[in-house]
Design a protein around this motif. Structure first.
Motif, PDB file in Angstrom:
ATOM      1  N   ALA A   4       0.834  -1.209   0.000  1.00 39.45           N
ATOM      2  CA  ALA A   4       0.000   0.000   0.000  1.00 39.45           C
ATOM      3  C   ALA A   4       0.866   1.256   0.000  1.00 39.45           C
ATOM      4  O   ALA A   4       0.553   2.238  -0.690  1.00 39.45           O
ATOM      5  N   ILE A   5       1.957   1.230   0.756  1.00 37.28           N
ATOM      6  CA  ILE A   5       2.866   2.381   0.770  1.00 37.28           C
ATOM      7  C   ILE A   5       3.447   2.600  -0.627  1.00 37.28           C
ATOM      8  O   ILE A   5       3.541   3.740  -1.108  1.00 37.28           O
ATOM      9  N   GLY A   6       3.819   1.495  -1.291  1.00 37.02           N
ATOM     10  CA  GLY A   6       4.372   1.601  -2.644  1.00 37.02           C
ATOM     11  C   GLY A   6       3.406   2.281  -3.600  1.00 37.02           C
ATOM     12  O   GLY A   6       3.801   3.120  -4.430  1.00 37.02           O
ATOM     13  N   GLU A   7       2.125   1.956  -3.473  1.00 38.81           N
ATOM     14  CA  GLU A   7       1.103   2.557  -4.340  1.00 38.81           C
ATOM     15  C   GLU A   7       0.937   4.057  -4.022  1.00 38.81           C
ATOM     16  O   GLU A   7       0.835   4.887  -4.929  1.00 38.81           O
ATOM     17  N   ILE A   8       0.950   4.392  -2.727  1.00 36.99           N
ATOM     18  CA  ILE A   8       0.791   5.810  -2.339  1.00 36.99           C
ATOM     19  C   ILE A   8       1.958   6.644  -2.856  1.00 36.99           C
ATOM     20  O   ILE A   8       1.757   7.722  -3.434  1.00 36.99           O
ATOM     21  N   ILE A   9       3.186   6.137  -2.682  1.00 37.67           N
ATOM     22  CA  ILE A   9       4.330   6.976  -3.072  1.00 37.67           C
ATOM     23  C   ILE A   9       4.571   6.950  -4.582  1.00 37.67           C
ATOM     24  O   ILE A   9       5.352   7.755  -5.083  1.00 37.67           O
ATOM     25  N   ARG A  10       3.865   6.084  -5.285  1.00 36.34           N
ATOM     26  CA  ARG A  10       3.855   6.181  -6.750  1.00 36.34           C
ATOM     27  C   ARG A  10       3.016   7.392  -7.173  1.00 36.34           C
ATOM     28  O   ARG A  10       3.373   8.129  -8.093  1.00 36.34           O
ATOM     29  N   LEU A  11       1.905   7.624  -6.450  1.00 36.73           N
ATOM     30  CA  LEU A  11       1.005   8.743  -6.764  1.00 36.73           C
ATOM     31  C   LEU A  11       1.503  10.065  -6.165  1.00 36.73           C
ATOM     32  O   LEU A  11       1.305  11.133  -6.751  1.00 36.73           O
ATOM     33  N   ALA A  12       2.081   9.974  -4.998  1.00 39.80           N
ATOM     34  CA  ALA A  12       2.564  11.175  -4.278  1.00 39.80           C
ATOM     35  C   ALA A  12       3.981  10.874  -3.803  1.00 39.80           C
ATOM     36  O   ALA A  12       4.181  10.429  -2.684  1.00 39.80           O
ATOM     37  N   PRO A  13       4.975  11.073  -4.665  1.00 38.68           N
ATOM     38  CA  PRO A  13       6.335  10.639  -4.355  1.00 38.68           C
ATOM     39  C   PRO A  13       6.902  11.249  -3.068  1.00 38.68           C
ATOM     40  O   PRO A  13       6.577  12.385  -2.711  1.00 38.68           O
ATOM     41  N   LEU A  14       7.731  10.460  -2.389  1.00 38.52           N
ATOM     42  CA  LEU A  14       8.465  10.963  -1.229  1.00 38.52           C
ATOM     43  C   LEU A  14       9.316  12.139  -1.671  1.00 38.52           C
ATOM     44  O   LEU A  14       9.883  12.131  -2.766  1.00 38.52           O
ATOM     45  N   ARG A  15       9.398  13.151  -0.814  1.00 33.53           N
ATOM     46  CA  ARG A  15      10.217  14.320  -1.126  1.00 33.53           C
ATOM     47  C   ARG A  15      10.766  14.914   0.166  1.00 33.53           C
ATOM     48  O   ARG A  15      10.170  14.752   1.230  1.00 33.53           O
ATOM     49  N   GLY A  16      11.897  15.587   0.042  1.00 27.82           N
ATOM     50  CA  GLY A  16      12.445  16.303   1.185  1.00 27.82           C
ATOM     51  C   GLY A  16      11.727  17.632   1.303  1.00 27.82           C
ATOM     52  O   GLY A  16      11.396  18.254   0.298  1.00 27.82           O
ATOM     53  N   VAL A  67      14.592  13.693   6.593  1.00 28.36           N
ATOM     54  CA  VAL A  67      13.545  12.697   6.360  1.00 28.36           C
ATOM     55  C   VAL A  67      12.790  13.054   5.078  1.00 28.36           C
ATOM     56  O   VAL A  67      12.559  14.231   4.801  1.00 28.36           O
ATOM     57  N   GLN A  68      12.436  12.045   4.284  1.00 35.05           N
ATOM     58  CA  GLN A  68      11.614  12.247   3.079  1.00 35.05           C
ATOM     59  C   GLN A  68      10.160  11.942   3.434  1.00 35.05           C
ATOM     60  O   GLN A  68       9.900  10.971   4.152  1.00 35.05           O
ATOM     61  N   THR A  69       9.226  12.740   2.941  1.00 36.89           N
ATOM     62  CA  THR A  69       7.839  12.556   3.376  1.00 36.89           C
ATOM     63  C   THR A  69       6.838  12.532   2.221  1.00 36.89           C
ATOM     64  O   THR A  69       7.072  13.087   1.146  1.00 36.89           O
ATOM     65  N   SER A  70       5.721  11.865   2.497  1.00 39.91           N
ATOM     66  CA  SER A  70       4.534  11.937   1.661  1.00 39.91           C
ATOM     67  C   SER A  70       3.336  11.748   2.598  1.00 39.91           C
ATOM     68  O   SER A  70       3.525  11.628   3.811  1.00 39.91           O
ATOM     69  N   SER A  71       2.128  11.741   2.044  1.00 34.86           N
ATOM     70  CA  SER A  71       0.942  11.617   2.883  1.00 34.86           C
ATOM     71  C   SER A  71      -0.159  10.920   2.124  1.00 34.86           C
ATOM     72  O   SER A  71      -0.161  10.880   0.885  1.00 34.86           O
ATOM     73  N   CYS A  72      -1.124  10.371   2.889  1.00 30.05           N
ATOM     74  CA  CYS A  72      -2.388   9.946   2.298  1.00 30.05           C
ATOM     75  C   CYS A  72      -3.498  10.312   3.270  1.00 30.05           C
ATOM     76  O   CYS A  72      -3.235  10.613   4.429  1.00 30.05           O
ATOM     77  N   GLY A  73      -4.726  10.308   2.755  1.00 28.28           N
ATOM     78  CA  GLY A  73      -5.862  10.707   3.574  1.00 28.28           C
ATOM     79  C   GLY A  73      -6.370  12.078   3.151  1.00 28.28           C
ATOM     80  O   GLY A  73      -5.920  12.644   2.151  1.00 28.28           O
ATOM     81  N   ASP A  74      -7.297  12.629   3.939  1.00 34.32           N
ATOM     82  CA  ASP A  74      -7.909  13.916   3.591  1.00 34.32           C
ATOM     83  C   ASP A  74      -6.910  15.067   3.679  1.00 34.32           C
ATOM     84  O   ASP A  74      -7.033  16.061   2.967  1.00 34.32           O
ATOM     85  N   TRP A  75      -5.932  14.920   4.578  1.00 40.87           N
ATOM     86  CA  TRP A  75      -4.988  16.006   4.820  1.00 40.87           C
ATOM     87  C   TRP A  75      -3.566  15.484   4.794  1.00 40.87           C
ATOM     88  O   TRP A  75      -3.271  14.431   5.354  1.00 40.87           O
ATOM     89  N   GLY A  76      -2.668  16.242   4.168  1.00 37.61           N
ATOM     90  CA  GLY A  76      -1.254  15.891   4.160  1.00 37.61           C
ATOM     91  C   GLY A  76      -0.470  16.969   4.886  1.00 37.61           C
ATOM     92  O   GLY A  76      -0.790  18.156   4.801  1.00 37.61           O
ATOM     93  N   TRP A  77       0.552  16.516   5.609  1.00 37.41           N
ATOM     94  CA  TRP A  77       1.372  17.471   6.358  1.00 37.41           C
ATOM     95  C   TRP A  77       2.434  18.029   5.423  1.00 37.41           C
ATOM     96  O   TRP A  77       3.145  17.267   4.754  1.00 37.41           O
ATOM     97  N   VAL A  78       2.515  19.352   5.344  1.00 39.74           N
ATOM     98  CA  VAL A  78       3.526  19.972   4.487  1.00 39.74           C
ATOM     99  C   VAL A  78       4.280  21.054   5.260  1.00 39.74           C
ATOM    100  O   VAL A  78       3.779  21.622   6.228  1.00 39.74           O
TER     101      VAL A  78
END
Ligand code: MD5
Ligand code: FE
Length: 203
Positions: free
Chosen positions: A26-38, A49-60
């Motif tokens: 599931a993580i692989g699918e999420i970071i395909r759509l929203a790639p990890l980034r610094g 740390v490199q980050t991405s998010s899923c759900g209604d809200w993403g931390w930026v």
């Protein structure tokens, strides 16, 4: 086994191990759509740390500050949906720790390569501090720093291993915390990295 580290802090050892492969897929699918980034801190430092998010809200985070955003600033698209198994895992862990009815609307994915760390901080970008926070550790182990309510308070060092789930709520929700630099190594499932899923009720 279940270990209460403080009145509102519970460590569920190996809680997520049985579903680690499903979580990784599931993580692989999420970071395909929203790639990890610094991301950069408001002070202009690059986070290790490199980050991405899923759900209604993403931390930026950027020069304007830390916040929750409904869209990925990198592509303007909504964050990937939170998989049902993520929500169930977080809700079940919270309930086992005594916080029933936890409904996370944000899941932050933190990826630590060897050497990556997170400095001491508090999580205070959420609207409702009554909801707990659930953290799922996968891959390489790390030493977690569990501080007090003041930055200068002495921090406990807690070893976190693949599959461990930590729940913070009540009076422990606002503790300072951080992660020591991750040591080099290779995990059989995740390779040369630690991934942490942090579930929160952001709004
Ligand atoms: C991590 N992430 O291992 C941690 C897991 C973050 C972050 O800290 O902000 O992305 S969450 C640890 C946490 C959350 C809320 C309260 C406390 C710890 N605490 O009181 O110790 O990547
Ligand atoms: Fe944090």
């Amino acid at each position: 086994w279940v270990e209460r580290l403080a009145p509102g802090t519970v460590l569920l050892h190996g809680w997520a191990c049985a579903q680690d492969a499903d979580l990784c897929a599931a993580i692989g699918e999420i970071i395909r759509l929203a790639p990890l980034r610094g991301m950069a801190t408001p002070g202009g430092q690059n986070m290790s740390v490199q980050t991405s998010s899923c759900g209604d809200w993403g931390w930026v985070s950027d020069r304007h500050g830390y916040r929750y955003a409904a869209a990925d600033p990198q592509n303007g698209q909504p964050w990937p949906r939170m998989p049902e198994r993520f929500r169930q895992l977080a809700q079940g862990a919270a309930a086992a720790a005594g916080f029933s009815g936890f409904l996370p609307d944000a899941c932050l994915i933190n990826c630590y390569l060897p050497g990556a760390r997170m400095g001491l901080h508090q999580d205070k970008d959420e609207r409702d501090f009554a909801a707990p926070i659930v953290s799922v550790s996968l891959g390489l182990p790390a030493v977690f720093l569990l501080g007090g309510l003041r930055r200068a308070d002495r921090a406990l060092k807690i070893a976190l291993h693949h599959g461990d789930v930590l729940v913070w709520g009540a009076e422990d929700r606002m503790r300072f915390h951080g992660v020591q630099p991750v040591k080099p190594g290779i995990h059989p499932l995740l390779g040369e990295r630690r991934i942490n899923l942090t579930f929160r009720k952001a709004r």
